[in-house]
Design an enzyme around this catalytic site. Structure first.
Site, short mmCIF file in Angstrom:
data_model
loop_
_atom_site.label_atom_id
_atom_site.label_comp_id
_atom_site.label_asym_id
_atom_site.label_seq_id
_atom_site.Cartn_x
_atom_site.Cartn_y
_atom_site.Cartn_z
N ALA A 72 99.71 82.83 -6.43
CA ALA A 72 98.57 82.14 -5.82
C ALA A 72 98.98 81.42 -4.54
O ALA A 72 98.31 81.54 -3.49
CB ALA A 72 97.94 81.16 -6.81
N GLU A 73 100.07 80.66 -4.59
CA GLU A 73 100.49 79.94 -3.39
C GLU A 73 100.95 80.90 -2.30
O GLU A 73 100.74 80.65 -1.11
CB GLU A 73 101.59 78.92 -3.70
CG GLU A 73 101.92 78.09 -2.48
CD GLU A 73 102.69 76.82 -2.77
OE1 GLU A 73 103.33 76.32 -1.84
OE2 GLU A 73 102.63 76.31 -3.91
N THR A 74 101.54 82.01 -2.69
CA THR A 74 101.98 83.00 -1.71
C THR A 74 100.80 83.57 -0.92
O THR A 74 100.84 83.60 0.31
CB THR A 74 102.75 84.14 -2.41
OG1 THR A 74 103.94 83.59 -2.99
CG2 THR A 74 103.11 85.25 -1.44
N SER B 227 99.33 80.87 1.37
CA SER B 227 100.21 80.55 2.50
C SER B 227 100.23 81.66 3.54
O SER B 227 100.21 81.39 4.75
CB SER B 227 101.64 80.28 1.99
OG SER B 227 101.67 79.12 1.20
#
Length: 128
Positions: free
Chosen positions: A49-51, A54
């Site tokens: 999710a953060e990848t 970002s």
């Protein structure tokens, strides 16, 4: 896009689409992404999710002058998964000068929701 010697490479995250305000990527559920009981690790879902958030934020900034970092992330793990592939779709819901907010849905091959997440990304000037 290729990301050698990164978490994305270790988790075998592959990007399907990187657009303006939307990113789609896949990640296998395998021995690299499972917890000790044989299910998809919640931390692997959060890393996915953060990848995507970002990478999506990086596509919207001036990469010559700015850089972005995950500032906050939350996740609700809705359904478990033992194997196969999950797909994350991130969409920007707030695009400010110093922060962005992204929603991320992670689904299985049948489109069933595995995890829903929200990630705030900070946009800061690059140091000279």
């Amino acid at each position: 896009m290729e990301f050698h010697n990164t978490l994305m490479e270790a988790l075998e995250i592959e990007f399907i689409e990187i657009g303006e305000g939307k990113v789609i990527a896949t990640m296998p559920v395998n021995n690299k992404t499972r917890q000790p009981f044989g299910y998809l690790h919640g931390g692997a879902s959060v890393a996915l999710a953060e990848t995507v958030a970002s990478i999506g934020a990086a596509a919207l900034i001036d990469n010559e002058k700015e850089i972005c970092f995950g500032l906050e992330i939350n996740a609700n793990h809705i359904r478990s998964k033992r194997d196969g592939v999950v797909t994350a779709t991130a969409e920007v819901v707030h695009h400010g000068k110093s922060t962005m907010v992204w929603t991320i849905d992670i689904v299985d091959e049948e489109g069933q929701l595995i995890c829903m997440s929200r990630c705030t990304v900070a946009v800061v000037p690059k140091k000279k």
